[in-house]
Write a protein that holds these residues in place. Structure first.
Motif, PDB file in Angstrom:
ATOM      1  N   MET A 178       3.248 -13.552  -7.875  1.00 43.97           N
ATOM      2  CA  MET A 178       2.884 -12.238  -7.522  1.00 43.97           C
ATOM      3  C   MET A 178       3.599 -11.336  -6.910  1.00 43.97           C
ATOM      4  SD  MET A 178       0.079  -9.450  -9.630  1.00 43.97           S
ATOM      5  CE  MET A 178      -0.144  -8.169  -8.174  1.00 43.97           C
ATOM      6  N   SER A 179       4.309 -10.839  -6.468  1.00 42.81           N
ATOM      7  CA  SER A 179       4.637 -10.179  -5.633  1.00 42.81           C
ATOM      8  C   SER A 179       5.454  -8.082  -4.993  1.00 42.81           C
ATOM      9  CB  SER A 179       6.008 -10.741  -4.685  1.00 42.81           C
ATOM     10  OG  SER A 179       7.377 -10.624  -4.870  1.00 42.81           O
ATOM     11  N   GLN A 180       4.996  -7.657  -4.504  1.00 45.11           N
ATOM     12  CA  GLN A 180       5.550  -6.635  -4.840  1.00 45.11           C
ATOM     13  C   GLN A 180       6.501  -5.356  -3.400  1.00 45.11           C
ATOM     14  OE1 GLN A 180       1.232  -5.300  -6.017  1.00 45.11           O
ATOM     15  NE2 GLN A 180       1.401  -3.806  -4.667  1.00 45.11           N
ATOM     16  N   LYS A 181       7.247  -4.816  -3.581  1.00 43.66           N
ATOM     17  CA  LYS A 181       7.587  -4.045  -2.416  1.00 43.66           C
ATOM     18  C   LYS A 181       7.140  -2.900  -1.673  1.00 43.66           C
ATOM     19  CE  LYS A 181      11.372  -3.748  -0.422  1.00 43.66           C
ATOM     20  NZ  LYS A 181      13.069  -3.674  -1.683  1.00 43.66           N
ATOM     21  N   VAL A 182       6.495  -2.627  -0.494  1.00 41.94           N
ATOM     22  CA  VAL A 182       5.930  -1.874  -0.226  1.00 41.94           C
ATOM     23  C   VAL A 182       6.489  -1.320   1.118  1.00 41.94           C
ATOM     24  CG1 VAL A 182       3.439  -3.108  -1.033  1.00 41.94           C
ATOM     25  CG2 VAL A 182       4.033  -3.480   1.316  1.00 41.94           C
ATOM     26  N   ASN A 183       5.772   0.021   1.533  1.00 42.36           N
ATOM     27  CA  ASN A 183       6.723   0.854   2.813  1.00 42.36           C
ATOM     28  C   ASN A 183       5.043   1.327   3.238  1.00 42.36           C
ATOM     29  OD1 ASN A 183       9.624   0.428   2.286  1.00 42.36           O
ATOM     30  ND2 ASN A 183       9.058   1.194   0.463  1.00 42.36           N
ATOM     31  N   PHE A 184       5.064   1.487   4.793  1.00 43.40           N
ATOM     32  CA  PHE A 184       4.054   2.061   5.673  1.00 43.40           C
ATOM     33  C   PHE A 184       4.407   2.421   6.654  1.00 43.40           C
ATOM     34  CE2 PHE A 184       3.731  -2.707   5.770  1.00 43.40           C
ATOM     35  CZ  PHE A 184       3.632  -3.469   7.085  1.00 43.40           C
ATOM     36  N   LYS A 185       3.335   3.540   7.463  1.00 44.83           N
ATOM     37  CA  LYS A 185       4.545   3.640   8.618  1.00 44.83           C
ATOM     38  C   LYS A 185       4.119   2.825   9.583  1.00 44.83           C
ATOM     39  CE  LYS A 185       6.546   8.007   7.960  1.00 44.83           C
ATOM     40  NZ  LYS A 185       7.768   8.188   7.993  1.00 44.83           N
ATOM     41  N   ASN A 186       4.766   2.714  10.755  1.00 47.22           N
ATOM     42  CA  ASN A 186       4.666   1.796  11.653  1.00 47.22           C
ATOM     43  C   ASN A 186       3.642   1.741  13.047  1.00 47.22           C
ATOM     44  OD1 ASN A 186       4.496   0.367  14.229  1.00 47.22           O
ATOM     45  ND2 ASN A 186       6.059  -0.593  13.691  1.00 47.22           N
ATOM     46  N   SER A 187       2.274   2.295  12.725  1.00 50.05           N
ATOM     47  CA  SER A 187       1.091   2.171  13.402  1.00 50.05           C
ATOM     48  C   SER A 187       1.826   2.674  15.627  1.00 50.05           C
ATOM     49  CB  SER A 187       0.051   2.146  13.577  1.00 50.05           C
ATOM     50  OG  SER A 187      -0.168   0.029  13.527  1.00 50.05           O
ATOM     51  N   ASN A 188       2.940   2.167  15.994  1.00 50.43           N
ATOM     52  CA  ASN A 188       3.162   1.600  16.870  1.00 50.43           C
ATOM     53  C   ASN A 188       4.465   2.972  17.181  1.00 50.43           C
ATOM     54  OD1 ASN A 188       1.504  -0.160  18.471  1.00 50.43           O
ATOM     55  ND2 ASN A 188       3.095  -1.917  17.278  1.00 50.43           N
ATOM     56  N   ASN A 189       4.522   3.322  16.069  1.00 46.32           N
ATOM     57  CA  ASN A 189       5.875   4.216  15.860  1.00 46.32           C
ATOM     58  C   ASN A 189       5.748   4.935  14.961  1.00 46.32           C
ATOM     59  OD1 ASN A 189       8.395   5.749  16.235  1.00 46.32           O
ATOM     60  ND2 ASN A 189       9.006   4.312  16.960  1.00 46.32           N
ATOM     61  N   ALA A 190       5.610   6.475  14.725  1.00 44.89           N
ATOM     62  CA  ALA A 190       5.679   7.012  13.608  1.00 44.89           C
ATOM     63  C   ALA A 190       6.671   7.344  13.294  1.00 44.89           C
ATOM     64  CB  ALA A 190       4.652   7.975  13.796  1.00 44.89           C
ATOM     65  N   ASP A 191       8.276   7.264  13.899  1.00 43.95           N
ATOM     66  CA  ASP A 191       8.855   7.597  13.797  1.00 43.95           C
ATOM     67  C   ASP A 191       9.850   6.410  12.688  1.00 43.95           C
ATOM     68  OD1 ASP A 191       9.172   9.947  14.366  1.00 43.95           O
ATOM     69  OD2 ASP A 191       9.983   8.772  16.438  1.00 43.95           O
ATOM     70  N   ILE A 192       8.515   5.149  12.570  1.00 42.33           N
ATOM     71  CA  ILE A 192       9.459   3.823  11.200  1.00 42.33           C
ATOM     72  C   ILE A 192       8.867   3.365  10.486  1.00 42.33           C
ATOM     73  CG2 ILE A 192      10.133   1.479  12.421  1.00 42.33           C
ATOM     74  CD1 ILE A 192      10.722   1.669  15.023  1.00 42.33           C
ATOM     75  N   THR A 193       9.490   3.630   9.032  1.00 41.04           N
ATOM     76  CA  THR A 193       9.026   2.839   8.155  1.00 41.04           C
ATOM     77  C   THR A 193       8.672   1.959   8.003  1.00 41.04           C
ATOM     78  OG1 THR A 193       8.927   5.753   7.384  1.00 41.04           O
ATOM     79  CG2 THR A 193       9.190   3.149   5.835  1.00 41.04           C
ATOM     80  N   MET A 194       7.849   0.902   7.918  1.00 39.72           N
ATOM     81  CA  MET A 194       8.453  -0.564   7.807  1.00 39.72           C
ATOM     82  C   MET A 194       8.486  -0.716   6.431  1.00 39.72           C
ATOM     83  SD  MET A 194       8.155  -1.293  10.871  1.00 39.72           S
ATOM     84  CE  MET A 194       7.957  -3.490  10.711  1.00 39.72           C
ATOM     85  N   SER A 195       9.255  -1.835   6.781  1.00 41.20           N
ATOM     86  CA  SER A 195       9.702  -2.130   4.365  1.00 41.20           C
ATOM     87  C   SER A 195       8.719  -3.858   4.979  1.00 41.20           C
ATOM     88  CB  SER A 195      11.144  -1.997   4.196  1.00 41.20           C
ATOM     89  OG  SER A 195      11.316  -2.571   2.564  1.00 41.20           O
ATOM     90  N   ALA A 196       8.234  -4.099   3.255  1.00 37.88           N
ATOM     91  CA  ALA A 196       8.010  -5.616   3.190  1.00 37.88           C
ATOM     92  C   ALA A 196       7.841  -5.809   1.923  1.00 37.88           C
ATOM     93  CB  ALA A 196       6.280  -5.129   3.540  1.00 37.88           C
ATOM     94  N   ILE A 197       7.479  -6.976   1.427  1.00 36.38           N
ATOM     95  CA  ILE A 197       6.729  -7.632   0.569  1.00 36.38           C
ATOM     96  C   ILE A 197       5.676  -8.490   0.868  1.00 36.38           C
ATOM     97  CG2 ILE A 197       7.012  -8.834  -1.479  1.00 36.38           C
ATOM     98  CD1 ILE A 197      10.884  -9.208  -0.246  1.00 36.38           C
TER      99      ILE A 197
END
Length: 305
Positions: free
Chosen positions: A1-20
């Motif tokens: 089971m997998s799901q796409k997630v997005n979260f703010k990069n804690s080292n740079n709040a201007d960057i949103t990380m995309s992950a599975i």
């Protein structure tokens, strides 16, 4: 089971990380699970070999997250495709931050694995961030050493000075509003590949074998000013004390970089597994080699997390 997630990069709040996020079979969010950060190669994205291994790890009962580096893939950030090794390492700690925030992750049982340059970055992250409790590298590349010394380690450090000058020139052009240029991560054509192994890199990234729309396969030339002098194994002799598992193909031109990390790591629990007959790229996706690699990596994390 997998799901796409997005979260703010804690080292740079201007960057949103995309992950599975890959979850074990029978996942129960009321329980606590160990977790592993999976870092993609230079020029790669989460949907390629990183997801291949993340899925295998999840099959072993461990949460795994494959993510796109800052400035790359579906993660945000400008300039696009920037390959700053220091940011790449900090990205791993940012993903650890994210995992630690999840109620179903045991923050005391987080490991990390990477492929190619992602493995070198993973080692560097573990040297710096001891929340990472176990470390694995697949076809490990110390990307700074690769740019300084070549794929096979035959070039002298000082001979890489022109690359530093190229990076500086690119930055100077960009500062004046001009295009600083770009370099391919993998050969752009079969004919331009300098060796059969690099021809396979072309095939992996440039043909339907694994090509991905979010992986254009280049880096801005300005990246050279960080890459050439970078050492992913800096202070490994003192601070890389976590359990360490390295897997490399017997025919890999980059094998020397896996062996270098194995020899230098301070860990008293370390192992180097040689996959007979495989080259660097074949550990990415060739089923028999993926199965052998996973059969080493998954039990390693099950034991050490």
């Amino acid at each position: 089971m997998s799901q796409k997630v997005n979260f703010k990069n804690s080292n740079n709040a201007d960057i949103t990380m995309s992950a599975i996020l890959f979850l074990p079979e029978g996942f129960d969010e009321s329980q606590k699970y160990p977790a592993v950060v999976v870092t993609h190669p230079g020029g790669g994205v989460k949907e390629q070999t990183a997801s291949t291994y993340a899925a295998k790890i999840a099959e072993g009962g461990i949460i795994a997250v494959a993510y796109d580096a800052s400035y790359q893939g579906e993660s945000t950030g400008e300039p696009r495709q920037l390959e700053n090794p220091y940011i790449r390492v900090e990205d791993i700690s940012a993903v650890v931050d994210y995992l630690s925030s999840l109620p179903y992750v045991d923050a005391e049982k987080i490991g990390a694995v990477g492929i190619c340059a992602g493995a070198g970055y993973t080692a560097n992250a573990a040297i710096n961030d001891h929340r990472i409790k176990a470390v694995a590298g697949i076809s490990t590349v110390n990307i700074g050493a690769m740019y300084r010394n070549g794929w096979d380690g035959s070039v002298k450090d000082a001979d890489a000075l022109p690359l530093l000058m190229m990076g500086a020139d690119a930055r100077a052009k960009e500062a004046q509003g001009n295009d600083g240029g770009k370099l391919p991560f993998a050969p752009e054509t079969r004919e331009s590949a300098p060796s059969p192994e690099m021809e396979e890199a072309w095939e992996y990234y440039r043909t339907p074998r694994a090509m991905c729309a979010t992986s254009p396969g280049y880096l801005p030339s300005r990246s050279l000013t960080q890459l050439v002098t970078y050492n992913a194994y800096n202070f490994a002799e003192a601070f890389l004390v976590q359990p360490l598992q390295i897997i490399v193909g017997s025919e890999s031109g980059s094998r020397w970089m896996s062996e270098d990390l194995y020899q230098r790591a301070a860990s008293t629990d370390k192992n180097l597994h040689i996959v007979n007959g495989a080259n660097h790229m074949q550990l990415y996706d060739i089923p028999q080699y993926v199965e052998e690699t996973a059969s080493v990596v998954v039990p390693f994390f099950q034991k050490n997390l």
